[in-house]
Write a protein that holds these residues in place. Structure first.
Motif, PDB file in Angstrom:
ATOM      1  N   ASN A   1       0.773  -1.081  -0.092  1.00 15.38           N
ATOM      2  CA  ASN A   1      -0.026  -0.016   0.113  1.00 15.38           C
ATOM      3  C   ASN A   1       0.941   1.310   0.044  1.00 15.38           C
ATOM      4  OD1 ASN A   1       0.737  -1.146   2.509  1.00 15.38           O
ATOM      5  ND2 ASN A   1      -0.760   0.570   3.557  1.00 15.38           N
ATOM      6  N   GLY A   2       0.540   2.045  -1.008  1.00 14.75           N
ATOM      7  CA  GLY A   2       1.278   3.324  -0.998  1.00 14.75           C
ATOM      8  C   GLY A   2       2.754   3.291  -1.586  1.00 14.75           C
ATOM      9  N   ARG A   3       3.345   2.113  -2.175  1.00 17.68           N
ATOM     10  CA  ARG A   3       4.632   2.059  -2.524  1.00 17.68           C
ATOM     11  C   ARG A   3       5.098   1.016  -3.519  1.00 17.68           C
ATOM     12  NH1 ARG A   3       7.952   3.960   1.021  1.00 17.68           N
ATOM     13  NH2 ARG A   3       9.436   3.205   0.029  1.00 17.68           N
ATOM     14  N   ASP A   4       6.247   0.843  -4.055  1.00 18.70           N
ATOM     15  CA  ASP A   4       6.744  -0.229  -4.763  1.00 18.70           C
ATOM     16  C   ASP A   4       8.036   0.036  -5.147  1.00 18.70           C
ATOM     17  OD1 ASP A   4       7.015  -2.719  -6.027  1.00 18.70           O
ATOM     18  OD2 ASP A   4       6.665  -1.867  -8.224  1.00 18.70           O
ATOM     19  N   THR A   5       9.066  -1.067  -5.033  1.00 18.28           N
ATOM     20  CA  THR A   5      10.368  -0.926  -4.990  1.00 18.28           C
ATOM     21  C   THR A   5      10.586  -1.850  -6.220  1.00 18.28           C
ATOM     22  OG1 THR A   5      10.979  -0.161  -2.803  1.00 18.28           O
ATOM     23  CG2 THR A   5      12.667  -1.258  -4.249  1.00 18.28           C
ATOM     24  N   VAL A   6      11.320  -1.458  -7.434  1.00 24.40           N
ATOM     25  CA  VAL A   6      11.940  -2.219  -8.429  1.00 24.40           C
ATOM     26  C   VAL A   6      13.347  -2.205  -8.407  1.00 24.40           C
ATOM     27  CG1 VAL A   6      11.798  -2.257 -11.217  1.00 24.40           C
ATOM     28  CG2 VAL A   6       9.862  -1.352  -9.763  1.00 24.40           C
TER      29      VAL A   6
END
Length: 205
Positions: free
Chosen positions: A133-138
């Motif tokens: 929720n609210g974020r992602d990291t690639v």
């Protein structure tokens, strides 16, 4: 730096109270990441060609969710892709029956046990523990030739936005209605430059 190149993560944060992007299902955001050395750009993921398509991506409606990028033909796209009754990807609102992919960034307050969670939960992100929720990291794990990997490198990460990607406009080209033809004339005359929602730089010495 790694034995074969470089590896780094790009964090994306959604500060809004709704999915990003939201609204009409053609809208998408994606990461364009460039790595530049002394001789110029040595890696790019997520750039657009002259027709507004993502470079190197063979089927934009078939591009899966990416938690790890290892080549320029892989792009992290936050979008909704719907299918028709036969399970084929479609851009026709009248034929959509379900989402095959819904990787739009969740709002910060989204909860799996919250209201309307079944209708709003992401689709196609199973196994990606960074998508929350609210974020992602690639993670970008890029192999570079030895001569390109030497010396300082600059990483440029952009969060890009398109309201109507070319694949969606092309879905109207078989239509002969005056409205469709008028829309396509305006679409084809407009530049294919995306909107940049966020930009960050990092230097690797």
């Amino acid at each position: 730096r790694t034995a074969t190149g470089i590896e780094f993560g790009v964090d994306v944060e959604n500060l809004s109270g709704h999915k990003l992007p939201s609204g009409y299902p053609s809208r998408r955001v994606w990461l364009q990441v460039d790595v530049r050395g002394a001789a110029g750009t040595v890696f790019t993921s997520g750039s657009l060609d002259e027709k507004g398509f993502l470079r190197g991506v063979a089927d934009e409606l078939g591009e899966p969710h990416r938690d790890r990028i290892e080549s320029s033909s892989q792009v992290a796209i936050y979008e909704a892709v719907a299918v028709d009754a036969a399970g084929r990807a479609t851009t026709s609102l009248a034929e959509m029956v379900a989402y095959r992919k819904d990787t739009r960034l969740l709002p910060r307050g989204w909860r799996a046990d919250g209201p309307h969670a079944d209708e709003t939960r992401p689709v196609g992100v199973v196994g990606d523990r960074n998508f929350a929720n609210g974020r992602d990291t690639v993670t970008y794990a890029i192999a570079l030739p030895p001569d390109s990997a030497r010396g300082p490198l600059t990483i440029v990460a952009r969060l890009q936005y398109q309201a109507i990607p070319s694949a969606w406009a092309n879905g109207l080209r078989a239509s002969a209605t005056p409205a469709s033809r008028a829309f396509l004339r305006m679409y084809d005359a407009a530049p294919n430059t995306p909107e940049t929602l966020a930009l960050t730089l990092a230097t690797l010495e």
